[in-house]
Design an enzyme around this catalytic site. Structure first.
Site, PDB file in Angstrom:
ATOM      1  NE  ARG A   1      -2.470  -1.889   3.232  1.00  0.00           N
ATOM      2  CZ  ARG A   1      -2.793  -1.799   4.526  1.00  0.00           C
ATOM      3  NH1 ARG A   1      -3.655  -0.902   4.928  1.00  0.00           N
ATOM      4  NH2 ARG A   1      -2.247  -2.601   5.406  1.00  0.00           N
ATOM      5  CD  GLU A   2       4.572  -0.417  -1.654  1.00  0.00           C
ATOM      6  OE1 GLU A   2       3.425  -0.609  -2.130  1.00  0.00           O
ATOM      7  OE2 GLU A   2       5.369  -1.336  -1.409  1.00  0.00           O
TER       8      GLU A   2
ATOM      9  CE  LYS B   1      -4.685   3.577   4.115  1.00  0.00           C
ATOM     10  NZ  LYS B   1      -5.853   4.428   3.878  1.00  0.00           N
TER      11      LYS B   1
ATOM     12  N   GLY C   1     -24.187   5.776  11.486  1.00  0.00           N
ATOM     13  CA  GLY C   1     -23.793   4.508  12.103  1.00  0.00           C
ATOM     14  C   GLY C   1     -22.422   4.513  12.726  1.00  0.00           C
TER      15      GLY C   1
ATOM     16  CD  GLU D   1     -20.798   0.376  -6.259  1.00  0.00           C
ATOM     17  OE1 GLU D   1     -20.888   1.214  -5.342  1.00  0.00           O
ATOM     18  OE2 GLU D   1     -20.150  -0.672  -6.143  1.00  0.00           O
TER      19      GLU D   1
ATOM     20  CB  CYS E   1     -23.736   7.888   0.629  1.00  0.00           C
ATOM     21  SG  CYS E   1     -22.931   6.327   0.982  1.00  0.00           S
TER      22      CYS E   1
ATOM     23  CD  GLU F   1     -23.762  12.433  -1.599  1.00  0.00           C
ATOM     24  OE1 GLU F   1     -23.316  13.507  -2.026  1.00  0.00           O
ATOM     25  OE2 GLU F   1     -24.246  11.554  -2.327  1.00  0.00           O
TER      26      GLU F   1
ATOM     27  CG  HIS G   1     -16.049  11.428   1.334  1.00  0.00           C
ATOM     28  ND1 HIS G   1     -17.110  11.240   0.485  1.00  0.00           N
ATOM     29  CD2 HIS G   1     -15.713  10.192   1.773  1.00  0.00           C
ATOM     30  CE1 HIS G   1     -17.375   9.941   0.403  1.00  0.00           C
ATOM     31  NE2 HIS G   1     -16.552   9.294   1.176  1.00  0.00           N
TER      32      HIS G   1
HETATM   33  N1  GLN Z   1     -23.497   2.486   8.536  1.00  0.00           N
HETATM   34  C1  GLN Z   1     -22.345   2.721   7.742  1.00  0.00           C
HETATM   35  C2  GLN Z   1     -21.417   3.685   8.462  1.00  0.00           C
HETATM   36  O1  GLN Z   1     -21.860   4.563   9.072  1.00  0.00           O
HETATM   37  C3  GLN Z   1     -22.702   3.283   6.386  1.00  0.00           C
HETATM   38  C4  GLN Z   1     -21.494   3.531   5.523  1.00  0.00           C
HETATM   39  C5  GLN Z   1     -21.770   3.806   4.069  1.00  0.00           C
HETATM   40  O2  GLN Z   1     -22.834   4.162   3.683  1.00  0.00           O
HETATM   41  N2  GLN Z   1     -20.793   3.684   3.223  1.00  0.00           N
HETATM   42  O3  GLN Z   1     -20.210   3.560   8.402  1.00  0.00           O
HETATM   43 ZN    ZN Z   2     -22.948   6.300   3.265  1.00  0.00          ZN
END
Ligand code: GLN
Ligand code: ZN
Length: 718
Positions: free
Chosen positions: A15-16, A18, A398, A571, A608, A630, A659
């Site tokens: 993982r260089e 990263k 969560g 996705e 999201c 999101e 993010h």
């Molecule tokens: N419940 C997950 C969290 O809070 C949801 C993460 C996600 O939607 N990618 O980490």
């Molecule tokens: Zn999410």
């Protein structure tokens, strides 16, 4: 037969990628040294290609994302240094991020609506620079069509104009190069005849350069293939692993004599070993149509972990697997087998981990399993009485910050340094802390923090039978963020409750409702490698049944709210619309199966970082009670979409882009709520972040949630 490979993972064996980039972010690595590290990774990728493969690209390495690099190459953004570059990736005004085709790789989306009169101009192209430095490989480019097609905010009447302007820039770049590798995966999308015509016009311009062009497509079939035949490109790459229809198309359309066919037969998106015999047969059939034939991977290899080396998986499973390095070997093996007609023997085709009881349970499912007995309106009334929540309820998605300490304790538990009892006790202290933290802030619906989970899919994969996980099978999901996709190799069952202990414990610590937290079937499937010997709907229903049992156990433990996350639902949708009905049928049904329990239990879902606007109808059919979604990165576009379908369910639109390390102010968050309330009745509105908080720091989390609760309080009063 010659070989071709592309898309080798940039992460590096240890993982260089990263570590270098994150060191730069922390200020521990200079700009020059960071660039040197990236160059080193590029050199390693070239080494692997060069030792095994005849043709391969150069310049695939990026500091963050190749869509962004393309935008910079054509002058849309002009970062003056690496720091400014990363501002575009994760600063306060970072580009929006969304999923690349139907994969879990997130790219940065150039947004033309924020760029007044785009002034395209060629700046620099890293692939040309690398080519000059290393003097090998085919300079890598994302093609101008895919670039524009995946950007947003381009006025419909400008697309042609922009594409032709870009074509001129690409021509300039190519004039300097003898032979290039241009990826145009957008060719597999549903395209209008105008788009195809513009594509052709653009490539006539680009092809007038002095360079030879390999035009590479992947992820699905190219329905307009024949249209490409008179373009001035020297080779066309097709994905026969993920675009099964390509064979049919090419059989009908033939293939031009003056071009080479780069046949992607080794699947870059799944880990199962190639059936060499079948590949040779396919190539034999193709060779009759396209005598100039090269064998390659279908879809870039970066969807795979780097190598099986060092993995200690079950031997029978290992025999069936190939990661990126092994796939490169397979390409070589296939080329050789094609010539010698000697097919190496393969491990027996049978899968293992089969479970008759699970198979029977799936067969026995009827319509009743997929339809709730109590309507949404009635459930709403029942739940309102039971939960008695205030208006504008606040909650989180969560996870809470996964600190170094949490990761260390988990590693110590895995390596046997601490006992299970010690580890559980540690998790309990974290749950105590996070419940107290949320109560102090005044949130309305609490969570247990997900401290016991490495990852929302991997955790369940480890709890369920029929799914294997790796030690170091990392792949990049975005930027420097990595995860280890599990492998669904057999029938799935739940040997014992998976999460009930932690959730029930959290609920003992507070009078406020604690949400049970599960990952949904579609997301587990989308972020895993999935067996290919049974229909994917069977896999989804097996997961649905296991999750339903978990929710039934929650209910016995007195949990009143359950969230089933499905961030991958968009996705995973096929690229072509005609394939959607079949997909959404099992996707929606698997969610409904999992959540078909006591109508008094309030079912939440969360989504999201995808374009959900076009699937709000399908989302609605999942028949949950509340959705958190999101919103920040898409600047609230999603809100209008819900208006269009007369959405009746409760909804929380994210007010905090998790993010980014930036702490949004109350007024930033108020903007989202204000806009949403024009569309959504206030009694249906929740206030929450965009996603889980596991990548954030505690200080940012505390400060932001405080603002979020303040905002909710303001609305509660009004
Ligand atoms: N419940 C997950 C969290 O809070 C949801 C993460 C996600 O939607 N990618 O980490
Ligand atoms: Zn999410």
């Amino acid at each position: 037969m010659k070989t071709y490979a592309y898309g080798f993972p940039r992460l590096g064996k240890n993982r260089e990628f990263k570590s270098a980039v994150e060191s730069f972010w922390k200020g521990n690595l200079s700009e020059a040294d960071t660039k040197k590290a990236l160059d080193g990774i590029q050199a390693n990728m070239l080494g692997i290609y060069e030792q095994n493969i005849d043709n391969f690209p150069i310049g695939e390495i990026t500091g963050y994302d190749n869509m962004l690099d393309t935008a910079i190459m054509v002058g849309l953004y002009q970062p003056k240094n690496l720091k400014e570059y990363y501002e575009l990736c994760r600063g306060k005004d970072a580009l929006e991020m969304t999923k690349w085709f139907n994969t879990n790789y997130h790219y940065l989306v150039p947004n033309f609506s924020l760029i007044k009169n785009p002034n395209f101009s060629f700046t620099a192209n890293k692939s040309s620079a690398y080519y000059k430095q290393f003097k090998k490989g085919l300079p890598f480019l994302i093609g101008p069509f895919t670039f524009l097609k995946l950007s947003k905010g381009i006025p419909a009447n400008k697309f042609n104009d922009y594409l032709l302007q870009l074509a001129e820039i690409y021509k300039t770049i190519l004039n300097d190069l003898p032979h290039v590798h241009i990826e145009e995966p957008a060719l597999v999308m549903d395209l209008t005849s105008t788009e195809i015509a513009t594509f052709k016009q653009a490539y006539k311009i680009i092809g007038a350069s002095k360079s030879k062009i390999n035009l590479i497509t992947y992820y699905d079939s190219v329905d307009c293939l024949k249209e490409l035949y008179d373009l001035p490109v020297s080779a066309i790459g097709l994905d026969f692993a993920n675009g099964k229809k390509n064979l049919e198309i090419i059989k009908k359309a033939g293939f031009p004599k003056d071009k080479t066919l780069i046949a992607g037969v080794v699947n870059g998106r799944n880990v199962w070993r190639n059936d060499i015999g079948a590949s040779v047969k396919l190539l034999d059939a193709l060779a009759k149509i396209a005598p100039s034939l090269i064998v390659s991977n279908g879809a870039p290899l970066y969807h795979l972990p780097i190598s099986l080396e060092g993995e200690k998986l079950d031997a029978a499973l290992t025999q069936k697997l190939a990661f990126a390095k092994e796939k490169i070997q397979e390409i070589k093996t296939i080329a050789k087998a094609f010539e010698t007609k000697k097919i190496p023997s393969m491990a027996a085709e049978k899968y293992f981990g089969l479970n008759k009881a699970v198979q029977k349970a799936v067969k026995a499912l009827t319509d009743k399993d997929f339809v709730k007995a109590v309507s949404f309106e009635k459930r709403k009334a029942l739940q309102k009485k039971l939960l008695n929540l205030p208006l504008f309820p606040t909650t989180t998605i969560g996870s809470f910050p996964q600190t170094e300490e949490v990761r260390r304790q988990r590693a110590d538990f895995r390596s046997g340094k601490i006992t299970e009892k010690q580890y559980n006790a540690f998790v309990q202290t974290k749950i105590q802390d996070v419940i107290k933290f949320q109560e102090e802030l005044g949130l309305d619906v609490l969570v247990h923090g997900e401290f016991e989970r490495t990852d929302m899919v991997e955790f369940f994969a480890q709890e369920l039978d029929g799914i294997a996980t790796t030690k170091a099978g990392w792949i990049i999901s975005y930027g420097t963020r990595v995860y280890r996709p599990p492998m669904i190799y057999g029938d799935i069952s739940r040997p014992k409750p998976m999460t009930v202990k932690e959730i029930a414990y959290a609920q003992t610590l507070t009078k406020k409702p604690v949400k049970g937290m599960l990952t949904g079937p579609v997301t587990i499937i989308a972020w895993s490698f999935v067996r290919e010997d049974v229909p994917i709907s069977d896999v989804a229903y097996q997961l649905g049944l296991a999750l339903r049992d978990e929710i039934l156990d929650y209910e016995k433990a007195g949990i009143k709210i359950v969230q089933v996350d499905e961030p991958a639902i968009r996705e995973k949708a096929p690229i072509k619309r005609k394939d959607w009905p079949q997909y959404f049928d099992w996707a929606i049904k698997s969610f409904r199966l999992a959540t078909n329990t006591d109508p008094k239990t309030q079912i939440h879902t969360h989504m999201c970082y995808s374009e959900f606007g076009e699937i709000v109808g399908q989302i609605d059919q999942m028949d949950f009670d509340v959705i958190s979604i999101e919103t920040t990165r898409s600047k609230g576009d999603i809100i209008e979409s819900f208006e269009k379908i007369d959405f009746k369910k409760q909804i929380g639109l994210g007010v905090w882009d998790i993010h980014s390390p930036a702490v949004p102010k109350v007024e930033d968050m108020r903007e989202v709520v204000k806009r949403a309330l024009k569309v959504i009745p206030k009694e249906n509105f929740w206030i929450n972040p965009d996603c889980g908080l596991k990548t954030r720091k505690w200080e940012e989390t505390r400060a932001t949630l405080k603002n979020l609760v303040t905002l909710s309080a303001e609305y509660k009063k009004s």
